[in-house]
Design an enzyme around this catalytic site. Structure first.
Site, mmCIF file in Angstrom:
data_model
loop_
_atom_site.group_PDB
_atom_site.id
_atom_site.type_symbol
_atom_site.label_atom_id
_atom_site.label_comp_id
_atom_site.label_asym_id
_atom_site.label_seq_id
_atom_site.Cartn_x
_atom_site.Cartn_y
_atom_site.Cartn_z
ATOM 1 N N ASP A 63 78.250 94.043 -34.400
ATOM 2 C CA ASP A 63 78.961 95.219 -34.903
ATOM 3 C C ASP A 63 79.120 95.194 -36.417
ATOM 4 O OD1 ASP A 63 80.704 93.055 -34.814
ATOM 5 O OD2 ASP A 63 82.018 93.918 -33.301
ATOM 6 N N ASP A 132 93.112 92.999 -27.048
ATOM 7 C CA ASP A 132 93.103 94.097 -26.067
ATOM 8 C C ASP A 132 91.910 93.995 -25.116
ATOM 9 O OD1 ASP A 132 90.987 94.803 -27.695
ATOM 10 O OD2 ASP A 132 91.811 96.745 -28.323
ATOM 11 N N HIS A 134 88.698 93.665 -26.022
ATOM 12 C CA HIS A 134 87.400 94.195 -26.483
ATOM 13 C C HIS A 134 86.384 93.077 -26.690
ATOM 14 C CE1 HIS A 134 88.973 94.006 -30.901
ATOM 15 N NE2 HIS A 134 88.091 93.034 -30.769
ATOM 16 N N GLU A 139 86.243 98.999 -27.243
ATOM 17 C CA GLU A 139 87.679 99.017 -26.989
ATOM 18 C C GLU A 139 87.969 99.436 -25.552
ATOM 19 O OE1 GLU A 139 89.423 97.599 -29.037
ATOM 20 O OE2 GLU A 139 89.455 98.424 -31.066
#
Ligand code: F6R
Length: 256
Positions: A63, A132, A134, A139
């Site tokens: 990413d 979270d 990810h 996400e």
């Protein structure tokens, strides 16, 4: 899923570096999927210290932030060159990181997917995990079939990454990320998580139901995954003793 729990972050990092070194010695022309973030810093330091031959290795990063230049100190381009690529003999042409300033982000994402395909796919994909759940920047509620695309970062992720930018307002809102479908196509996934703040996300990913609310749980669908944790990140796991026992019985474990 193979779960390896080491007493400390240092031991977990050392084990991962040995796993990587063995993999690269066995496949000197491997295509590696790489990650960034605090978790990876010590690992890349350990890999640099092993003096491996990167001359035939190809890399694809997961990413990159959108809207900051590759030269920005917090871009993932900067991170990778600073922590790894400047210190190993990987050919520049073999390094791939999404361009967060591309004129057309959808075209950049499509090209990225095509390059991964043209390289023969990813042999080993390194992954961290967000608090979270990810992986990459997929996400919660990301499609489990998603491909490389733009994602909007959650407030939680922007808060978590504020430590790198100095303030939350400076953290970009968007990123290009390989999709979960892209990640699941890699032949081997190695996920690292250290510290108590990752424990909940790890427990949900490894032992919870497969759900887009914890994108890392999609790894349960992958035939070959190794999860490497320190004790702190493993505290939420119900079957912790079982994972220790399985690892202790594994005759191949010393290969790491
Ligand atoms: C970054 C990436 C992210 C990180 C995750 C954990 O390339 O893919 O999924 O792995 O945000 O980041 P740290 O290691 O900083 O906790």
């Amino acid at each position: 899923m193979e779960i390896i729990i080491q007493p400390t972050l240092e031991q977990a990092t050392g084990l991962t570096a040995r796993l990587f070194s063995n993999f690269m010695r066995e496949k000197p022309d491997a295509v590696l999927g790489l990650a960034t973030g605090g978790t990876m810093e010590a690992l890349y330091g350990a890999l640099v210290a092993t003096n491996l031959d990167w001359s035939r290795i190809t890399t694809f990063n997961l990413d990159e932030y959108i809207g900051i230049s590759p030269q920005h100190p917090q871009s993932y381009h900067s991170f990778m060159w600073k922590n790894l690529f400047n210190h190993v003999n990987v050919p520049v042409k073999n390094v791939h990181i999404p361009d967060g300033l591309a004129k057309s982000i959808p075209a950049e994402c499509e090209t990225y997917e095509r390059k991964i395909f043209a390289a023969g796919g990813i042999d080993l994909q390194l992954l961290g995990i967000g608090t979270d759940g990810h992986i990459g920047f997929n996400e919660p509620t990301s499609s489990l079939a998603s491909r490389t695309r733009i994602k909007t970062l959650t407030p939680q992720t922007r808060k978590d990454n504020a430590r790198f930018f100095g303030s939350e307002e400076l953290v970009p809102h968007h990123a290009i990320t390989m999709g979960i479908g892209t990640i699941l196509e890699s032949r081997y996934c190695v996920l690292l998580a250290f510290g108590a703040r990752k424990a909940k996300a790890v427990a949900e990913a490894v032992e919870g139901p497969i759900t887009s609310m914890n994108p890392a749980s999609a790894l349960q669908l992958h035939p070959k995954v190794t999860v490497i944790l320190d004790e702190a990140a493993a505290v939420g796991l119900t079957n912790k003793d079982y994972y220790h026992w399985v690892y202790d019985q594994n005759p191949d474990r010393h290969e790491y």
